[in-house]
Each structure stands twice: as C-alpha cells, then as structure tokens.
Design an enzyme around this catalytic site. Sequence first.
Site, PDB file in Angstrom:
ATOM      1  N   ASP A  61     -50.085 -13.556  28.825  1.00  0.00           N
ATOM      2  CA  ASP A  61     -51.010 -14.694  28.821  1.00  0.00           C
ATOM      3  C   ASP A  61     -51.990 -14.645  27.662  1.00  0.00           C
ATOM      4  O   ASP A  61     -53.208 -14.759  27.848  1.00  0.00           O
ATOM      5  CB  ASP A  61     -51.783 -14.760  30.142  1.00  0.00           C
ATOM      6  CG  ASP A  61     -50.895 -14.732  31.358  1.00  0.00           C
ATOM      7  OD1 ASP A  61     -49.823 -15.343  31.305  1.00  0.00           O
ATOM      8  OD2 ASP A  61     -51.261 -14.086  32.361  1.00  0.00           O
ATOM      9  N   GLU A 235     -49.322 -25.191  33.848  1.00  0.00           N
ATOM     10  CA  GLU A 235     -50.449 -24.252  33.853  1.00  0.00           C
ATOM     11  C   GLU A 235     -50.760 -23.805  32.437  1.00  0.00           C
ATOM     12  O   GLU A 235     -50.064 -24.145  31.481  1.00  0.00           O
ATOM     13  CB  GLU A 235     -50.116 -23.039  34.727  1.00  0.00           C
ATOM     14  CG  GLU A 235     -48.899 -22.271  34.274  1.00  0.00           C
ATOM     15  CD  GLU A 235     -48.437 -21.228  35.268  1.00  0.00           C
ATOM     16  OE1 GLU A 235     -48.951 -21.202  36.399  1.00  0.00           O
ATOM     17  OE2 GLU A 235     -47.535 -20.448  34.908  1.00  0.00           O
TER      18      GLU A 235
END
Length: 562
Positions: A61, A235
């Site tokens: 991420d 997301e």
Amino acid sequence: MRLGRWASLLAVGLVLGTSGVGYAGEARFDWFEYRGSDPADPKTVAANAYRNPIIAGFYPDPSVTRVGEDYYLVNSSFGWLPGLPVFHSRDLVNWTQISNAIARPGLMNFGQGGLTGGLFAPAISYHEGLFYIVNTSFYSGGNFVVTAKDPAGPWSDPVWLPDLRDGIDPSLFFDEDGRAWILNNDLPEGDKEAYDGHRAIWIQEFDAKNLKTIGPRTMIVNGGVDISTKPGYVEGPHLYKKDGFYYLTAAEGGTGTSHAQMIWRAPTPTGPYTPGPTNPILTQRDLDPKRPNPIEAAGHADLVETQKGDWWAVFLAVRPYAGGEMFNTGRETFLLPVRWVDGWPRILPPGTAIPRQHLKPDLPAQPPAAIPTAGPFTIRDEFEGPTLPLYWMTPRRLDGAWWRLSEGALVLTPQAVTLSDRASPSLWARRQQHRDASFTTELSFTPDRPGERAGLAVVQNDESWFRYTVERLDGVRTLVVAVRAGENDPKPGRILARQPVPGEGPLRLRVTARGGSYDFAVGTGQDGWKPVLTDADGTILSTAIARGFMGVLVGPYAEAGR
C-alpha cells in the site's frame, strides 16, 4: 534536505531503557543475519536502470509525496509495531527508512484483533511546512491523522476522524486555493450493498489547521468504473490536479489476482467524475497466469510528479513462487513511469507484464542505500548500539519490559505468551524480503522449566507459524521445530522434529526459505551446519493458505511455561 542527513538516522530505532548482565532464564541473541535473493531477478542491472520491486518484502500500500527534490513514502504495517514505515529518496529508486510514524508505546491498542488488522493503507502528503499521514486502524478507533514537521519524526499522537465513519484508506488532497479535501472508501449511500464487495469513494472538506473534517460528505464513485459489472472493493483513492482537471485514481477488484488500478477525472473536487477511456491503467489480471515467474496483483497506486515534470507511480504487487497467491514475501512496493495520453494517465498498456528492471527516472544520480531494499543482499545486525534498527517489529504492543539491548546482544525475557495468543509475545522480527532467504542467529539459552523455550519464530499470522526453539524435554536440552498450520491446528503447535543438543553452550540457529519449503539447521562450537528438519511445508505461510495481507517475518523469540 540531503541524503547524507538520513544516513545518520539509519540506526535510530527503538530505544531500550535498561542494560546490563543477563539473568537466569533469559535468552541472549548475539547477532542476527539476513541473506536473500530471487532466482527470477536480473543477474545484473545497468547503471541507468533499477530493479522492481524497489522495496522488497512486506511493504504494501505505498503512498508517496514530493517536497522540492525529496521524496517520501509510507507503507502499511497492520498488526505489527512500530508501524507505518516512512522512507526517503531523491531518485525514487534508492530508499532509506527514516522513521516509523507510530513508534511510541500506547498510541495504538489492537486488543486481541488478528495481526492482519491494525494499520491499513496510509497516505502521506505535505502542505505549508507540515507532513500529514492519514490512516485507518482496525480494532483501535477507525481513521486518524498524524503530523510532523520533520518526516524523520517525531510524529504527533493520532487525531481521530470520527466523521469518516467505518470507511478505510483515507488520503488528503491540498488544492491550489488553499482548501483541503479528504477521500476514503466506504459503503455506498444508504449503507446498503447491491452486491458483495460493493463500495464507494467519498470526499469531504478537511480543516488542515484544526485536523478535522468539515461540511458534507459526497459520494463521487459508486461501485467503480462500471457498476453494471459489479466491481469489488473500490479503495485506495488519491486525488491530483493537472491542466485544470481533478484526477482520481483508485483500485478495484480486491488485492488478489483481479487487482487493477482505475482513473477518473472531474472539473471540481466533488465531481462529477468521468472514467478514463482506457481502464484499468495498471493490472496484471489480463495476462496468462501460467507464465513463468509472474508478477501479480498490481494496484493500489499513488502518482507523483517530479521536479522535472515527469510522472511516476508507486504501487503494490506480488511475486508468487507458484500460481495465484502462493507467495510468502507479502505485497511489495514497485515503481513505473506514467505516460499521459490525450489528457489521461496510463501506467502500463493492457496485456503488458510488469518489467523486473526499468530505466531510472530522470533525476540526479544517488548512491545505493546503506541498507538495501531491492535485489540480492545481506544484512547483519550485531545489536551493538542503544537502539534496534527501524525495520524490526513486534506484534501489537510496544510497552513490554521483556527485552533489552545489553553488551552487544538482544536479550529476551520469556513470557507466558505464545505465538497463537493474539497478545504481545517476546518476539522481535524482520521481514522475509526474498523468495530464497536465510535467517541466522547465535543463541545462548538454558531452559530449566517445563514449557520454557527460545529460538526463532517464523510468523505469517497468529494461526500460521513455525517455532524453532531450544527447550528441555525429558530432562534433555533439545531443539524442537513446531508448526501451527491454520486455526484448526492446536494453538501450542505440532512438533515436526526434535534433536538433542550436546552441552549447554551457545547455538547457531538457521532457518532457510526456498520458495514453499523451509529448512532448519543448527551449528555448535566450530562444527558446520547440521539439519534438524528439511523441506518443511512453507506453503502454509503463503497468502493463498494463511490468507490476510502480510508477509512472513522471522526473528528472536522466547516463551515461558504457563
């Protein structure tokens, strides 16, 4: 800010308050060596090229921001602490960890949540002399922001953002007019899913001075690029402004092999957003899954513009040793250039494999990082300083008094806490960053009570681990390899191998990973290595079997009898 400044911070980690001689029952680890390589890596890389991934191992991420000629990047850390590693670079290729944004005891309380919870998907940004990281903490309060004048720390205590509700993956955008906006993933309007995985992207104004959300929340993406296809789990949103348009990028498809990066743009921050003509702008899901040495699951990208006007993307992807999600190294950080085509960004054309090496960005040449993050390397920790290096982590809590650095050793006090207890065991660990890796240490430990053990732990999560320890069985000092291979296995683990150890002196312990197999060996005195167990099934540590979002960590461990 010069790179040399950060080199002096490499050893700034967790300070331990006490030192001194050992005590009975303690485990002393005199050094720890990590060595790793990947058979699919390029053997050599040209001077003007770099290797992918740029940060290998469990560094998922990624989010990146630029301040002048300096670049800063942050990753997720989930249930391990200190959390949210922060890196610095001046060429987008050579990265040096300079801090952890969650590095003090008591900032997070993960309770008894699983290790795959904790700190999800941070985003880093900079505005008027202040750095911001926004993040989501499962089991510990939801969404929050931390700030720092210096990204090397200290970072502030978390300021919680209750108005973001139960959403995840927040990020900040600072507009040219001085207004700030915060985006995140959440359920669609009415909190009702039209299908499993139905999510939306929301935006709300943010008061950067008082660190709070203001005004109404607006849903700007419902489901994904094309809701008729029932896209799952949109997301990781990020917002940018270029040539008068606001560009939104976000991932779809979950973080497995269907992962993909999408793009939209709008005339205002709140929309309306139009999908780009070519979506996804990055994916590997359209390639043959049986291709050799694949890179998979690419997505969760963040874009950055260099001081020369070029654009680059950092993103996560994985390197399986077998099909699908059969990998133990976790989600890693990759880098590729961004091309702008007819006013839209594109990272890779459809059907294009992620290259394992690529030409470097057009930025001033930098020396290799003192602690490598890519390619084959060896790192040896002698535990001689007053701190642990920044890449060492422990599960869930930082406030235990069960460890210290003493006279060139890491000393652990065994606790009556096991690897399965969803608590804070006596364990410090570092990431497995390569498919083929070895973890070696020298241990001095004399168990004298039932259940007392120390050695190395190989951990994917609370239900998936190996334990390679010295303990006393039937009065004999014995090396034991135990495993827990899923929640249906007994919590204490199953013994796979045992071997008596002559004498009471120090031992050298080694764990070797070879893709889906793990070997355990011992050395005593001047003797060479002797196997204790070979070809243990390491696929139980893979994401395909253990599930979750992390990679394997290995390190010194101690446990007391109950």
